[in-house]
Write a protein that holds these residues in place. Sequence first.
Motif, PDB file in Angstrom:
ATOM      1  N   LEU A 265      20.319  -5.749  86.572  1.00 14.45           N
ATOM      2  CA  LEU A 265      19.815  -4.723  85.674  1.00 14.45           C
ATOM      3  C   LEU A 265      18.732  -3.891  86.346  1.00 14.45           C
ATOM      4  O   LEU A 265      18.558  -2.716  86.035  1.00 14.45           O
ATOM      5  N   ARG A 266      17.996  -4.539  87.286  1.00 17.82           N
ATOM      6  CA  ARG A 266      16.938  -3.834  88.018  1.00 17.82           C
ATOM      7  C   ARG A 266      17.018  -4.195  89.497  1.00 17.82           C
ATOM      8  O   ARG A 266      17.187  -5.360  89.844  1.00 17.82           O
ATOM      9  N   VAL A 267      16.911  -3.198  90.358  1.00 19.47           N
ATOM     10  CA  VAL A 267      16.799  -3.399  91.807  1.00 19.47           C
ATOM     11  C   VAL A 267      15.524  -2.696  92.235  1.00 19.47           C
ATOM     12  O   VAL A 267      15.455  -1.457  92.242  1.00 19.47           O
ATOM     13  N   LEU A 268      14.493  -3.480  92.601  1.00 18.16           N
ATOM     14  CA  LEU A 268      13.160  -2.924  92.817  1.00 18.16           C
ATOM     15  C   LEU A 268      12.615  -3.308  94.184  1.00 18.16           C
ATOM     16  O   LEU A 268      12.793  -4.449  94.625  1.00 18.16           O
ATOM     17  N   PRO A 269      11.956  -2.363  94.872  1.00 20.28           N
ATOM     18  CA  PRO A 269      11.347  -2.691  96.173  1.00 20.28           C
ATOM     19  C   PRO A 269      10.046  -3.468  95.980  1.00 20.28           C
ATOM     20  O   PRO A 269       9.266  -3.200  95.055  1.00 20.28           O
ATOM     21  N   LEU A 270       9.808  -4.414  96.878  1.00 13.71           N
ATOM     22  CA  LEU A 270       8.551  -5.150  96.904  1.00 13.71           C
ATOM     23  C   LEU A 270       7.550  -4.427  97.802  1.00 13.71           C
ATOM     24  O   LEU A 270       7.945  -3.709  98.720  1.00 13.71           O
ATOM     25  N   PRO A 271       6.262  -4.628  97.574  1.00  9.96           N
ATOM     26  CA  PRO A 271       5.279  -4.101  98.524  1.00  9.96           C
ATOM     27  C   PRO A 271       5.405  -4.836  99.852  1.00  9.96           C
ATOM     28  O   PRO A 271       6.052  -5.881  99.935  1.00  9.96           O
ATOM     29  N   SER A 272       4.804  -4.303 100.900  1.00  6.49           N
ATOM     30  CA  SER A 272       4.863  -4.945 102.211  1.00  6.49           C
ATOM     31  C   SER A 272       4.371  -6.383 102.126  1.00  6.49           C
ATOM     32  O   SER A 272       3.526  -6.724 101.282  1.00  6.49           O
ATOM     33  N   GLU A 273       4.881  -7.207 103.016  1.00  6.22           N
ATOM     34  CA  GLU A 273       4.576  -8.632 102.954  1.00  6.22           C
ATOM     35  C   GLU A 273       3.089  -8.912 103.098  1.00  6.22           C
ATOM     36  O   GLU A 273       2.574  -9.881 102.561  1.00  6.22           O
ATOM     37  N   ASN A 274       2.378  -8.071 103.833  1.00  6.59           N
ATOM     38  CA  ASN A 274       0.947  -8.302 104.037  1.00  6.59           C
ATOM     39  C   ASN A 274       0.093  -7.447 103.105  1.00  6.59           C
ATOM     40  O   ASN A 274      -1.060  -7.170 103.394  1.00  6.59           O
ATOM     41  N   TRP A 275       0.658  -7.012 101.961  1.00 10.65           N
ATOM     42  CA  TRP A 275      -0.086  -6.133 101.062  1.00 10.65           C
ATOM     43  C   TRP A 275      -1.346  -6.810 100.539  1.00 10.65           C
ATOM     44  O   TRP A 275      -2.368  -6.170 100.340  1.00 10.65           O
ATOM     45  N   GLY A 276      -1.292  -8.139 100.335  1.00 13.71           N
ATOM     46  CA  GLY A 276      -2.447  -8.847  99.812  1.00 13.71           C
ATOM     47  C   GLY A 276      -3.646  -8.781 100.737  1.00 13.71           C
ATOM     48  O   GLY A 276      -4.801  -8.825 100.283  1.00 13.71           O
ATOM     49  N   ASP A 277      -3.392  -8.663 102.035  1.00 11.94           N
ATOM     50  CA  ASP A 277      -4.503  -8.601 102.991  1.00 11.94           C
ATOM     51  C   ASP A 277      -5.300  -7.302 102.854  1.00 11.94           C
ATOM     52  O   ASP A 277      -6.440  -7.221 103.318  1.00 11.94           O
ATOM     53  N   LEU A 278      -4.682  -6.283 102.259  1.00  9.14           N
ATOM     54  CA  LEU A 278      -5.341  -4.984 102.152  1.00  9.14           C
ATOM     55  C   LEU A 278      -6.083  -4.798 100.826  1.00  9.14           C
ATOM     56  O   LEU A 278      -6.779  -3.801 100.641  1.00  9.14           O
ATOM     57  N   VAL A 279      -5.935  -5.760  99.920  1.00  4.69           N
ATOM     58  CA  VAL A 279      -6.531  -5.591  98.601  1.00  4.69           C
ATOM     59  C   VAL A 279      -8.046  -5.459  98.685  1.00  4.69           C
ATOM     60  O   VAL A 279      -8.667  -4.675  97.957  1.00  4.69           O
ATOM     61  N   GLU A 280      -8.668  -6.225  99.581  1.00  4.40           N
ATOM     62  CA  GLU A 280     -10.128  -6.153  99.707  1.00  4.40           C
ATOM     63  C   GLU A 280     -10.592  -4.761 100.106  1.00  4.40           C
ATOM     64  O   GLU A 280     -11.702  -4.350  99.782  1.00  4.40           O
ATOM     65  N   GLU A 281      -9.731  -4.025 100.826  1.00  3.63           N
ATOM     66  CA  GLU A 281     -10.089  -2.665 101.208  1.00  3.63           C
ATOM     67  C   GLU A 281      -9.956  -1.697 100.032  1.00  3.63           C
ATOM     68  O   GLU A 281     -10.582  -0.640 100.011  1.00  3.63           O
ATOM     69  N   TRP A 282      -9.119  -2.069  99.066  1.00  5.16           N
ATOM     70  CA  TRP A 282      -8.884  -1.189  97.930  1.00  5.16           C
ATOM     71  C   TRP A 282      -9.879  -1.432  96.781  1.00  5.16           C
ATOM     72  O   TRP A 282     -10.192  -0.511  96.036  1.00  5.16           O
ATOM     73  N   CYS A 283     -10.311  -2.680  96.628  1.00  4.14           N
ATOM     74  CA  CYS A 283     -11.063  -3.062  95.436  1.00  4.14           C
ATOM     75  C   CYS A 283     -12.514  -3.409  95.784  1.00  4.14           C
ATOM     76  O   CYS A 283     -12.787  -4.013  96.818  1.00  4.14           O
ATOM     77  N   CYS A 284     -13.435  -3.043  94.889  1.00  6.33           N
ATOM     78  CA  CYS A 284     -14.838  -3.399  95.076  1.00  6.33           C
ATOM     79  C   CYS A 284     -15.212  -4.621  94.238  1.00  6.33           C
ATOM     80  O   CYS A 284     -16.388  -4.968  94.123  1.00  6.33           O
ATOM     81  N   HIS A 285     -14.214  -5.289  93.660  1.00  7.96           N
ATOM     82  CA  HIS A 285     -14.452  -6.483  92.859  1.00  7.96           C
ATOM     83  C   HIS A 285     -13.409  -7.527  93.263  1.00  7.96           C
ATOM     84  O   HIS A 285     -12.500  -7.221  94.036  1.00  7.96           O
ATOM     85  N   PRO A 286     -13.509  -8.749  92.787  1.00  9.70           N
ATOM     86  CA  PRO A 286     -12.561  -9.796  93.196  1.00  9.70           C
ATOM     87  C   PRO A 286     -11.105  -9.386  92.987  1.00  9.70           C
ATOM     88  O   PRO A 286     -10.780  -8.597  92.089  1.00  9.70           O
ATOM     89  N   ASP A 287     -10.255  -9.933  93.841  1.00 10.37           N
ATOM     90  CA  ASP A 287      -8.835  -9.603  93.851  1.00 10.37           C
ATOM     91  C   ASP A 287      -8.228  -9.768  92.453  1.00 10.37           C
ATOM     92  O   ASP A 287      -8.119 -10.887  91.944  1.00 10.37           O
ATOM     93  N   PRO A 288      -7.791  -8.674  91.817  1.00 11.90           N
ATOM     94  CA  PRO A 288      -7.219  -8.799  90.471  1.00 11.90           C
ATOM     95  C   PRO A 288      -5.799  -9.361  90.468  1.00 11.90           C
ATOM     96  O   PRO A 288      -5.261  -9.679  89.412  1.00 11.90           O
ATOM     97  N   PHE A 289      -5.191  -9.449  91.673  1.00 11.38           N
ATOM     98  CA  PHE A 289      -3.809  -9.913  91.746  1.00 11.38           C
ATOM     99  C   PHE A 289      -3.706 -11.350  92.248  1.00 11.38           C
ATOM    100  O   PHE A 289      -2.611 -11.824  92.527  1.00 11.38           O
ATOM    101  N   ALA A 290      -4.844 -12.024  92.378  1.00  8.88           N
ATOM    102  CA  ALA A 290      -4.850 -13.333  93.019  1.00  8.88           C
ATOM    103  C   ALA A 290      -3.920 -14.317  92.330  1.00  8.88           C
ATOM    104  O   ALA A 290      -3.291 -15.159  92.972  1.00  8.88           O
ATOM    105  N   ARG A 291      -3.827 -14.244  91.004  1.00 10.91           N
ATOM    106  CA  ARG A 291      -2.999 -15.202  90.266  1.00 10.91           C
ATOM    107  C   ARG A 291      -1.668 -14.597  89.832  1.00 10.91           C
ATOM    108  O   ARG A 291      -0.926 -15.213  89.076  1.00 10.91           O
ATOM    109  N   SER A 292      -1.389 -13.412  90.298  1.00  9.64           N
ATOM    110  CA  SER A 292      -0.139 -12.754  89.923  1.00  9.64           C
ATOM    111  C   SER A 292       0.957 -13.110  90.916  1.00  9.64           C
ATOM    112  O   SER A 292       0.712 -13.244  92.117  1.00  9.64           O
ATOM    113  N   THR A 293       2.160 -13.264  90.425  1.00 14.11           N
ATOM    114  CA  THR A 293       3.306 -13.528  91.284  1.00 14.11           C
ATOM    115  C   THR A 293       4.399 -12.519  90.960  1.00 14.11           C
ATOM    116  O   THR A 293       4.552 -12.099  89.809  1.00 14.11           O
ATOM    117  N   LEU A 294       5.137 -12.141  91.984  1.00 16.02           N
ATOM    118  CA  LEU A 294       6.241 -11.203  91.817  1.00 16.02           C
ATOM    119  C   LEU A 294       7.538 -11.979  91.916  1.00 16.02           C
ATOM    120  O   LEU A 294       8.141 -12.086  92.990  1.00 16.02           O
TER     121      LEU A 294
END
Length: 377
Positions: free
Chosen positions: A125-154
């Motif tokens: 029903l859905r075919v969706l692209p994932l972010p790059s495998e190392n996207w989590g490593d870049l979160v600290e560069e994007w956010c000025c607060h703790p990682d909001p995706f730390a407990r999220s799973t795709l």
Amino acid sequence: AGMAGAFLMEIRRGTQSALLVIRYAAAELPSAPVEVSVCADSLEVRSGGSCDAAALPAGVSLTPSSCRGLRRLRGDGLHLRVRLRSPPPDADVVFTLRESLKPNKNYIFYCQSCGDIVVKDRKFLRVLPLPSENWGDLVEEWCCHPDPFARSTLHPQHGDCFLGDTFFLLNSENESHVPESPKLKENTRVICKRCKTMLGETVSSDTIKYYITEVKIQLAEGSFSPTPRSQFVQSMVAQCLLELSSAKSTFRFTIKGENGKAYILIWLLNSDTLLVESLGSSSSHGVFTLFGDICMPSSGPVGTWNAVKVLYQPCIKCRNKDLADAWENDMGVHPLKFPSETCLELLLILGLSTASLPPSLRCMNSFQVRNSFYFNM
């Protein structure tokens, strides 16, 4: 007639220029003077009383008056450069995995190695692209607060297919070939029931990761059409390189196994290469060919295929460790992960291709030149 000295022509579409190498095995170097005639649509080599000619493929037209730099290199043969009269036809758009999977269509997933059915009659029903495998490593560069995706799973739900750079994620939906693991603490290898090839990994109790080099996907109404293993691996890896270089302007890649171990460093040079090769009568006298027995994309005395050209360095057995460590810490290098067995296959393919090149074209600044990543057109 096949040419006594097989030829290899590397054409660059962007510059409309070509490097022509007329190859002779060492034992075949003629004692009489050699006369090379370049016509718009053919090549001729005369030596002594013999004359061998080969017609160029349709769409390849040379400008004879532009020939320059004729020289003979020991172990290679005769080299010269020539311009094209008109650009050869553009390569068709690469048939990517993201384009091949569409919602609301039924697909069958086959083991690429043996053709056994892995996933039968699955509709997404859905075919969706994932972010790059190392996207989590870049979160600290994007956010000025703790990682909001730390407990999220795709993780895909029923009817979902998530596409990564080198894999896709499916909901297991009680697939029989997936090993049972009530308390999954680490990834478990998913193995083909027939040939025991590693197809992917279980990443959670209900999610399977399949590697694009191990599974062939076709519409359910079709039948399995086998592709030689070497050609398939090269095609899928080449597509990854082209897509990522186009989308992210990155040209350096680390090929890693599923265990995170680096196997190969790859530097993409260009993707506008058209290779033309004539086997000639010298193929039985020690002159290697780029095609090989299992990868030849066309029949006849002269073949053509589109290729990406790369430099590579092997990393197995601690080779090039300092360079591999430097690339590991370089944000401009993109990691690509495949099964370890496939990484070794790819390294063997690269080595055989390098051995098939004329000696003068095998190295560049200590990197080994690879001229024949095939992709289907």
